[in-house]
Structures are given as C-alpha cells and as structure tokens.
Design a protein around this motif. Structure first.
Motif, PDB file in Angstrom:
ATOM      1  N   ILE A 232      -2.300   6.025   5.675  1.00 17.17           N
ATOM      2  CA  ILE A 232      -1.644   4.903   5.002  1.00 17.17           C
ATOM      3  C   ILE A 232      -1.815   3.603   5.785  1.00 17.17           C
ATOM      4  O   ILE A 232      -2.090   2.538   5.213  1.00 17.17           O
ATOM      5  CB  ILE A 232      -0.152   5.209   4.771  1.00 17.17           C
ATOM      6  N   TRP A 233      -1.681   3.641   7.087  1.00 15.44           N
ATOM      7  CA  TRP A 233      -1.686   2.437   7.922  1.00 15.44           C
ATOM      8  C   TRP A 233      -3.056   1.772   7.914  1.00 15.44           C
ATOM      9  O   TRP A 233      -3.160   0.556   7.750  1.00 15.44           O
ATOM     10  CB  TRP A 233      -1.233   2.817   9.326  1.00 15.44           C
ATOM     11  N   GLN A 234      -4.123   2.556   8.074  1.00 18.05           N
ATOM     12  CA  GLN A 234      -5.465   1.971   8.028  1.00 18.05           C
ATOM     13  C   GLN A 234      -5.784   1.443   6.632  1.00 18.05           C
ATOM     14  O   GLN A 234      -6.451   0.417   6.476  1.00 18.05           O
ATOM     15  CB  GLN A 234      -6.524   3.004   8.441  1.00 18.05           C
ATOM     16  N   THR A 235      -5.303   2.160   5.609  1.00 15.63           N
ATOM     17  CA  THR A 235      -5.554   1.731   4.237  1.00 15.63           C
ATOM     18  C   THR A 235      -4.893   0.391   3.955  1.00 15.63           C
ATOM     19  O   THR A 235      -5.454  -0.464   3.254  1.00 15.63           O
ATOM     20  CB  THR A 235      -5.070   2.788   3.241  1.00 15.63           C
ATOM     21  N   MET A 236      -3.696   0.175   4.503  1.00 14.74           N
ATOM     22  CA  MET A 236      -3.027  -1.100   4.276  1.00 14.74           C
ATOM     23  C   MET A 236      -3.771  -2.248   4.951  1.00 14.74           C
ATOM     24  O   MET A 236      -3.808  -3.364   4.426  1.00 14.74           O
ATOM     25  CB  MET A 236      -1.585  -1.029   4.775  1.00 14.74           C
ATOM     26  N   ILE A 237      -4.375  -1.983   6.113  1.00 14.63           N
ATOM     27  CA  ILE A 237      -5.202  -3.026   6.739  1.00 14.63           C
ATOM     28  C   ILE A 237      -6.393  -3.346   5.838  1.00 14.63           C
ATOM     29  O   ILE A 237      -6.708  -4.515   5.594  1.00 14.63           O
ATOM     30  CB  ILE A 237      -5.679  -2.575   8.130  1.00 14.63           C
ATOM     31  N   LEU A 238      -7.057  -2.315   5.339  1.00 14.89           N
ATOM     32  CA  LEU A 238      -8.200  -2.533   4.443  1.00 14.89           C
ATOM     33  C   LEU A 238      -7.763  -3.277   3.181  1.00 14.89           C
ATOM     34  O   LEU A 238      -8.479  -4.157   2.690  1.00 14.89           O
ATOM     35  CB  LEU A 238      -8.848  -1.203   4.089  1.00 14.89           C
TER      36      LEU A 238
END
Length: 273
Positions: A232-238
């Motif tokens: 979830i965290w990396q996806t929110m950055i993307l």
C-alpha cells in the motif's frame, strides 16, 4: 509532459527469479512471465535511471529513506540457490529528491555507509529491489524505502515531489513500485490464515482495474493489519507520482501461488482527460 519513460508495480517473491525457482518452476510462472514482459517494456523505454520503491530496504522511523551510496550490493537465497546483484546509484537524482522532499516539509533521510564515496560506499540491496531489478536493464538506481509511521497522505505528497524532480531533469527516469500483497492466505505460512487476505487482495485488484489506487488510503488499519500487505505504501507514492487524471493501468496478472498475493501491472502516463 510524461515525467517517467516507464512505470510498473511488481511483486518481489524470490522464486520469481528463474535461478531461484528450485524444483517448482511452475509455481510462480504466471508472475514470472509477466515480469519478463515488463522487463522488455522497460528495456524498450531505455531509461537512464530506475527509481525503486521497496518496503524492505533500510528503514528510518518516521522518514523516507533514500539511497545515497556509491553503489548497492545484495544477495537473496531461495531453494538452495543464491542470486547476487550490484548496482550503481544515481546520487545526483537521489540528492535532488531528498532536497525537494525536505523543502516540502517531509521527513526524509539520505543514507550512506562507510565512506562518503568510492568502492566502500555501499549499502545493502534488499530483495524488494533485487527481484524486480533482475528483469530490468543494468543501469543506475535510486532506492527509496517508505516509513509506515508516516501518513498515507504524506506518501502521496512524496510521490508528487518525486514527479516534480523528475520533470525537471534531463534524464530519462523509470519507476518501480515493488509490492507484495496480503500475506495471510495460508495457515501454513509464516503469518497464518486470515479471511481478510483474500478480501483485501480482491479489493486491490478492483482498484487497479478501476484506476482508483488512492482509495487504498481509506482501508481500515485493523483490516490492513489482519491481511498483512506490504504494497500500500509504495503504491501511494506511485499514485502521487502519476496521478489518476494522467494514469492508465494495465493489469498483467494476479496470483497467490503460496501464502502472499502477487500483482504485475504497467502504469502508463496519459494526457489530462
């Protein structure tokens, strides 16, 4: 203007790498085939640098961690085999992102090890980076590890910062969000079984299909804790780096060959719609 020449969301299960598949090469074949396709797309895009967002790199509580060593080296062992990797770091891009994030009021740490420069300046390269990079061109990288003590809103804001920095460089930059999904699909797995795992992965696949990645920020924290995703965290950055109005998602594959979910997707930039 498209800030990234290529972007994708990939998993990082070790057996995806052919050399680590052991005696069960069919177990992650669907994902492996998708990774080969993504690698070919990345190669065709011909980037100068790849930014890798990984949950398993050097963590700093309450801050985004950005690699600033001369090089990175790591190894990953699975099924009795070992896979090694070394990559140079694009220190100029790393420092630009660090400064821009600080100027935006975000907590960020530029990390190095041993010496300021030279061959001893080497950070560990984690499997969250090694696995997707095994399918990508051998070019310099910037590894970024988020912090789960930071709000998802600030992860999105950090992605916006990354986009702005990339837009103002003459280099061709690619972006990988390295994400595995729910880790509680199998009672024999290290995290046991929880019905939330299948539910969360189903929702995530739906958000990929509808291009609504931002809605992951609305997941109940207890639900997330029960399902145990790490994407979830990396996806929110993307999502911040390539916002919805400029984003098109092509979902290549989803599978659960062991205890955790694997998703491969290409994220393309489109003009404002």
């Amino acid at each position: 203007m498209n800030p990234f020449v290529f972007a994708c969301i990939t998993p990082h299960g070790g057996e995806i790498i052919p050399e680590l598949a052991g005696d069960k090469p069919e177990r992650m074949k669907l994902t492996r085939d998708s990774m080969v396709k993504l690698g070919k797309k990345m190669m065709a895009a011909n980037p100068d640098t790849i930014i890798v967002l990984t949950p398993h790199g050097t963590r700093i509580d309450g801050q985004f961690s950005i690699s600033n060593s001369e090089r990175m080296y790591g190894s990953f062992d699975e099924n009795g085999s070992v896979y090694e990797m070394e990559r140079m770091v694009d220190r100029d891009l790393a420092l630009r992102i660090t400064k821009a994030a600080r100027d935006s009021g975000l907590g960020v740490g530029s990390i190095n090890y041993a010496t300021a420069a030279g061959p001893l300046s080497c950070l560990p390269l984690d499997w969250g980076a090694i696995v997707p990079l095994a399918f990508m061109p051998d070019i310099p990288i910037v590894v970024i590890t988020p912090s789960r003590e930071v709000t998802l809103a600030d992860h999105y804001k950090f992605g916006e910062v990354v986009r702005e920095v990339v837009q103002n460089t003459s280099k061709k930059i690619a972006l990988i969000a390295s994400c595995d999904w729910a880790h509680a699909h199998d009672e024999k797995g290290p995290y046991g079984y929880d019905p939330a795992a299948a539910m969360l992965d189903e929702e995530v696949v739906g958000l990929f299909r509808s291009n609504e990645l931002e809605k992951m920020a609305q997941f109940d924290p207890e639900y997330v804790d029960a399902a145990k995703p790490d994407g979830i965290w990396q996806t929110m950055i993307l999502a911040g780096a390539i916002p919805k109005e400029n984003r098109s998602i092509h979902l290549y594959s989803y599978e659960v060959p062991t205890y955790f979910g694997l998703i491969c997707a290409e994220v393309s930039y489109v003009e404002d719609r």
